[in-house]
Design an enzyme around this catalytic site. Sequence first.
Site, mmCIF file in Angstrom:
data_model
loop_
_atom_site.group_PDB
_atom_site.id
_atom_site.type_symbol
_atom_site.label_atom_id
_atom_site.label_comp_id
_atom_site.label_asym_id
_atom_site.label_seq_id
_atom_site.Cartn_x
_atom_site.Cartn_y
_atom_site.Cartn_z
ATOM 1 N N GLN A 53 41.604 45.173 37.826
ATOM 2 C CA GLN A 53 40.351 44.773 37.170
ATOM 3 C C GLN A 53 40.484 43.520 36.316
ATOM 4 O O GLN A 53 39.464 42.987 35.864
ATOM 5 C CB GLN A 53 39.824 45.925 36.296
ATOM 6 N N CYS A 75 34.755 55.834 42.651
ATOM 7 C CA CYS A 75 35.169 57.027 43.378
ATOM 8 C C CYS A 75 34.803 58.298 42.635
ATOM 9 O O CYS A 75 34.830 59.366 43.218
ATOM 10 C CB CYS A 75 36.671 56.966 43.657
HETATM 11 N N1 PLP Z 1 42.974 50.335 39.964
HETATM 12 C C1 PLP Z 1 41.858 50.031 39.307
HETATM 13 C C2 PLP Z 1 41.919 49.742 37.847
HETATM 14 C C3 PLP Z 1 40.636 49.985 39.975
HETATM 15 O O1 PLP Z 1 39.515 49.699 39.315
HETATM 16 C C4 PLP Z 1 40.603 50.279 41.360
HETATM 17 C C5 PLP Z 1 39.331 50.300 42.098
HETATM 18 O O2 PLP Z 1 38.291 50.603 41.536
HETATM 19 C C6 PLP Z 1 41.815 50.576 41.999
HETATM 20 C C7 PLP Z 1 42.976 50.596 41.279
HETATM 21 C C8 PLP Z 1 41.858 50.884 43.468
HETATM 22 O O3 PLP Z 1 41.715 49.710 44.229
HETATM 23 P P1 PLP Z 1 41.223 49.789 45.762
HETATM 24 O O4 PLP Z 1 39.742 50.051 45.717
HETATM 25 O O5 PLP Z 1 41.538 48.422 46.317
HETATM 26 O O6 PLP Z 1 41.983 50.859 46.421
#
Ligand code: PLP
Length: 384
Positions: A179, A325
Amino acid sequence: MRTIYLDHNATTPIRPQVVEAMLPYLGPVYGNASSIHAFGREARVAVEEARQTVAGGIGADPAEVFFTSGGTEADNAALAGVVRACSERGGHLITSAVEHHAVLHTARFLAGRGCRLTVLPVDAFGQVDPDDCRRAIAADTVLISLMHANNEIGTLQPVAEVGAIARERGVLLHVDAVQSFGKIDAQVDALGCDLLSLSAHKVYGPKGVGALYVRRGTPFAPLLHGGSHEAGRRAGTENVPGIVGFGKATELALRERDSQAVRLSALTETLWSGLCARIDRVRRNGHPAQRTPNTLNVSFYAAEGESLILSLDLEGVAVSSGSACTSGTEEPSHVLMEIGLEPRLAQSSVRFSFGRDNTMEDVDYILEILPPIVQRLRDVSVLV
Ligand code: PLP
């Protein structure tokens, strides 16, 4: 109907220049980057150019960066990779209570398989205390995993302080920079980290591609086994179009990062002061200054969050209640609970995450439509 997208922490719209850069690799340039013939070499050149751009964006050597299927895989690979490689030392892992589930659930999975886990609490702004981290380090500690910026509230962690402690105590540091990358400076040496996770779709690149930085010499066991792709750190034929798109998105995001930061900060501050002036009983969640410039998380007392989101959606405005999610679930956000919100207040919260296409007119529009929505929901609310 006018539509306003304010959910850039969930994902960002892919930029036309990124699509354009990817197109040849979805069509005529289809070689496997591992093949030694001309078709393969052309794909390899493109992958290596993207690696150079992404590595340059975090101040790393390209040889220290490998591509993954996204931020989630990068986080999984970082935690499991170090813990497995260091398992003869016992395997104590330290993380924070407000990490993304890609880190927290991986840490708990490892804890269920013999790893010792410490989850550090955070203060009311969502920050860990570096002294808590120092105290948690023990002889068997192998890794600290701490996010740079929180996806729900935007709060920045004192990563550089924790990095200095980790170095002093001989412990590795992983930083989830999904982020922060493209929004604020995220350089591996300044952060003092040994591993760092990135994701392309948060920086106007394609979904399903990310990267993990692993500092040279860091003990690391790969998550995926198979061919010797990505210098043996991640088996599987490279996603050439995705990687090329990630490279292009990185180049463009870094070019405009500082000017966007000023603009996005003005948008979020104007929205916050406008909300305070028009709606009573609102609360800002997260650190007001040490934060990503684009994120504003607000609790509206006695107005149910999902209803707020759906009402805004009907008016063409896309916001979210937390991480992409977990939105749509009944559970209050773990991040908001950890910063001390009551479950009911956590469920009355909205995340506004701005991006490069948003304007001050978007803020004016929200300030016009939101007060009557909040009032209507409060009038029918059982949450008093
Ligand atoms: N880490 C953080 C802080 C995130 O905000 C996200 C996604 O929202 C992820 C990891 C996961 O990334 P990805 O959607 O590419 O799997």
